[in-house]
Design a protein around this motif. Sequence first.
Motif, PDB file in Angstrom:
ATOM      1  N   ASN A 168      38.372 -11.615 -25.733  1.00 33.05           N
ATOM      2  CA  ASN A 168      36.932 -11.768 -25.535  1.00 33.05           C
ATOM      3  C   ASN A 168      36.625 -13.202 -25.104  1.00 33.05           C
ATOM      4  OD1 ASN A 168      34.122 -12.518 -26.586  1.00 33.05           O
ATOM      5  ND2 ASN A 168      34.045 -10.294 -26.809  1.00 33.05           N
ATOM      6  N   HIS A 169      37.052 -14.195 -25.889  1.00 31.61           N
ATOM      7  CA  HIS A 169      36.904 -15.595 -25.483  1.00 31.61           C
ATOM      8  C   HIS A 169      37.750 -16.490 -26.376  1.00 31.61           C
ATOM      9  CE1 HIS A 169      33.694 -15.523 -28.641  1.00 31.61           C
ATOM     10  NE2 HIS A 169      34.084 -16.758 -28.852  1.00 31.61           N
ATOM     11  N   VAL A 170      37.940 -17.713 -25.892  1.00 28.27           N
ATOM     12  CA  VAL A 170      38.647 -18.758 -26.632  1.00 28.27           C
ATOM     13  C   VAL A 170      37.678 -19.913 -26.830  1.00 28.27           C
ATOM     14  CG1 VAL A 170      40.583 -20.393 -26.586  1.00 28.27           C
ATOM     15  CG2 VAL A 170      40.870 -18.094 -25.619  1.00 28.27           C
ATOM     16  N   ALA A 171      37.610 -20.424 -28.067  1.00 28.23           N
ATOM     17  CA  ALA A 171      36.644 -21.482 -28.388  1.00 28.23           C
ATOM     18  C   ALA A 171      37.353 -22.802 -28.669  1.00 28.23           C
ATOM     19  CB  ALA A 171      35.810 -21.093 -29.604  1.00 28.23           C
ATOM     20  N   TYR A 172      36.774 -23.859 -28.130  1.00 31.28           N
ATOM     21  CA  TYR A 172      37.322 -25.210 -28.227  1.00 31.28           C
ATOM     22  C   TYR A 172      36.385 -26.065 -29.061  1.00 31.28           C
ATOM     23  CZ  TYR A 172      40.189 -23.466 -24.452  1.00 31.28           C
ATOM     24  OH  TYR A 172      41.067 -22.706 -23.708  1.00 31.28           O
ATOM     25  N   SER A 186      28.387 -22.452 -26.724  1.00 29.84           N
ATOM     26  CA  SER A 186      27.984 -22.427 -25.325  1.00 29.84           C
ATOM     27  C   SER A 186      29.145 -21.812 -24.557  1.00 29.84           C
ATOM     28  CB  SER A 186      27.680 -23.847 -24.828  1.00 29.84           C
ATOM     29  OG  SER A 186      26.943 -23.776 -23.627  1.00 29.84           O
ATOM     30  N   TYR A 187      28.888 -20.677 -23.922  1.00 29.67           N
ATOM     31  CA  TYR A 187      29.952 -19.892 -23.297  1.00 29.67           C
ATOM     32  C   TYR A 187      29.934 -20.066 -21.785  1.00 29.67           C
ATOM     33  CZ  TYR A 187      30.130 -17.456 -27.808  1.00 29.67           C
ATOM     34  OH  TYR A 187      30.239 -17.153 -29.137  1.00 29.67           O
ATOM     35  N   PHE A 188      31.123 -20.223 -21.216  1.00 29.96           N
ATOM     36  CA  PHE A 188      31.293 -20.409 -19.777  1.00 29.96           C
ATOM     37  C   PHE A 188      32.363 -19.436 -19.269  1.00 29.96           C
ATOM     38  CE2 PHE A 188      30.006 -24.367 -21.686  1.00 29.96           C
ATOM     39  CZ  PHE A 188      29.061 -24.888 -20.811  1.00 29.96           C
ATOM     40  N   CYS A 209      35.364 -19.132 -21.926  1.00 25.28           N
ATOM     41  CA  CYS A 209      35.713 -20.262 -22.784  1.00 25.28           C
ATOM     42  C   CYS A 209      34.422 -20.791 -23.401  1.00 25.28           C
ATOM     43  CB  CYS A 209      36.444 -21.348 -22.010  1.00 25.28           C
ATOM     44  SG  CYS A 209      35.727 -21.766 -20.406  1.00 25.28           S
ATOM     45  N   GLU A 210      34.561 -21.352 -24.593  1.00 26.52           N
ATOM     46  CA  GLU A 210      33.393 -21.765 -25.375  1.00 26.52           C
ATOM     47  C   GLU A 210      33.582 -23.188 -25.885  1.00 26.52           C
ATOM     48  OE1 GLU A 210      33.079 -19.556 -29.041  1.00 26.52           O
ATOM     49  OE2 GLU A 210      31.249 -20.570 -29.681  1.00 26.52           O
ATOM     50  N   TYR A 211      32.539 -23.984 -25.800  1.00 30.21           N
ATOM     51  CA  TYR A 211      32.456 -25.210 -26.588  1.00 30.21           C
ATOM     52  C   TYR A 211      31.764 -24.861 -27.893  1.00 30.21           C
ATOM     53  CZ  TYR A 211      33.476 -28.550 -22.726  1.00 30.21           C
ATOM     54  OH  TYR A 211      34.042 -29.285 -21.725  1.00 30.21           O
ATOM     55  N   THR A 257      39.751 -23.689 -31.688  1.00 27.52           N
ATOM     56  CA  THR A 257      39.298 -23.440 -33.057  1.00 27.52           C
ATOM     57  C   THR A 257      39.184 -21.960 -33.389  1.00 27.52           C
ATOM     58  OG1 THR A 257      37.548 -23.877 -34.669  1.00 27.52           O
ATOM     59  CG2 THR A 257      36.904 -23.826 -32.377  1.00 27.52           C
ATOM     60  N   HIS A 258      38.933 -21.099 -32.390  1.00 27.44           N
ATOM     61  CA  HIS A 258      39.014 -19.669 -32.669  1.00 27.44           C
ATOM     62  C   HIS A 258      39.219 -18.863 -31.393  1.00 27.44           C
ATOM     63  CE1 HIS A 258      34.459 -19.910 -32.270  1.00 27.44           C
ATOM     64  NE2 HIS A 258      34.700 -18.867 -31.489  1.00 27.44           N
ATOM     65  N   VAL A 259      39.734 -17.662 -31.607  1.00 26.75           N
ATOM     66  CA  VAL A 259      39.913 -16.697 -30.526  1.00 26.75           C
ATOM     67  C   VAL A 259      39.226 -15.416 -30.968  1.00 26.75           C
ATOM     68  CG1 VAL A 259      41.548 -15.459 -29.062  1.00 26.75           C
ATOM     69  CG2 VAL A 259      42.182 -17.667 -30.038  1.00 26.75           C
ATOM     70  N   VAL A 260      38.392 -14.857 -30.087  1.00 25.14           N
ATOM     71  CA  VAL A 260      37.773 -13.564 -30.377  1.00 25.14           C
ATOM     72  C   VAL A 260      38.477 -12.498 -29.541  1.00 25.14           C
ATOM     73  CG1 VAL A 260      35.658 -12.200 -30.326  1.00 25.14           C
ATOM     74  CG2 VAL A 260      35.584 -14.576 -31.079  1.00 25.14           C
ATOM     75  N   LEU A 261      38.838 -11.428 -30.210  1.00 24.84           N
ATOM     76  CA  LEU A 261      39.657 -10.376 -29.612  1.00 24.84           C
ATOM     77  C   LEU A 261      38.888  -9.065 -29.620  1.00 24.84           C
ATOM     78  CD1 LEU A 261      42.849 -11.358 -31.620  1.00 24.84           C
ATOM     79  CD2 LEU A 261      42.489 -11.770 -29.174  1.00 24.84           C
TER      80      LEU A 261
HETATM   81 FE   LIG Z   1      33.156 -17.994 -30.377  1.00 23.53          FE
END
Ligand SMILES: [Fe+2]
Length: 322
Positions: A196-200, A237-239, A247-249, A141-145
């Motif tokens: 930075n992270h990828v969100a699912y 919730s970041y893992f 990665c994030e839920y 759903t999103h990517v943070v860069l």
């Molecule tokens: Fe996020």
Amino acid sequence: MNEPIARLRALRSVELRTVAFADSADFYSGIWGLRTVERDTDVAWLRGTGTQHHILQLTEAERNGLGRITFAVATPAEVDAAARRLEARGIPLLAGPGPTDTVGGGYGLRFADLEGRVIELLADTFAVPRLGGDAVPVGVTHVVLNTVDIDAAVAFYTDVLGMRVSDWSEHQMAFLRCTTDHHSIAFNKASWTSVNHVAYQMPTVDDFMRGIGRLRHHGVVPMWGPGKHGPGDNTFSYFADPGGLVCEYTNGIAQVDEDSWLCRVWRRVPELSDTWGTAGPPSKDVRTHMAGVPDLGAFEQFPELRAQIPGAVPVSEIGAAV
Ligand SMILES: [Fe+2]
């Protein structure tokens, strides 16, 4: 002013380069809840329960990094039009326009942004049915860069890709949308360029919490969360995955009405970054993971490329430590 090169319809998928390919492919296809579409010795494609053929490509690499971000456009004709508009802007193509030879098919093109991140526009991919699943992700759903020049990054993604700024978090983060979702891309001002992270996306808060519970049952606890952000109003919730990528839920991202949305600048205070008050401030450990390692992206493989992109960021700023 030039018009945007295309109308983006969705964030389809993300490719991550990882130092822990096998363990990460097992992690994402196992307790994280994705399903393997295809897997080879050094590359794997995984899907969620939604209608994208795949949402994550993992590629074995010597350093963690972003492989590419793939957006949906409607038709091959729009890909061709995007190619002409990129040419008019003096932005070189890395691939296409044309049929892709990758898993999932489609007709697309690739180019690099100002910091060497590879962007792919892709139409006509293979259709897949929705899947059932218990507390598993629908899609990315999103990517943070992380960016060394947040104003240049926002200008490029709004001007070239036609994304809209939904909100700012002071002058530290910018949230950009291409659909009704509050953000599909966010930029975070940082010391070097990296993912930075990828969100699912989880379907419901119940799925979100039960997914966290499944991970905890397997000894994987959140680095930060569960909580709920102010900008975007989404749960988080970041893992860390086995390679150290974040990665994030998430669930429940705010929906934007283009006609009435007002972009605002949020203050960076605890009660707005963690509106439930359940997560507390991010730890040094999660911040270190989110900073990642300097990533030259396409500028590493094609050193001559940077000089060809108008306004590209100097390599010394993207990753002095590389
Ligand atoms: Fe996020």
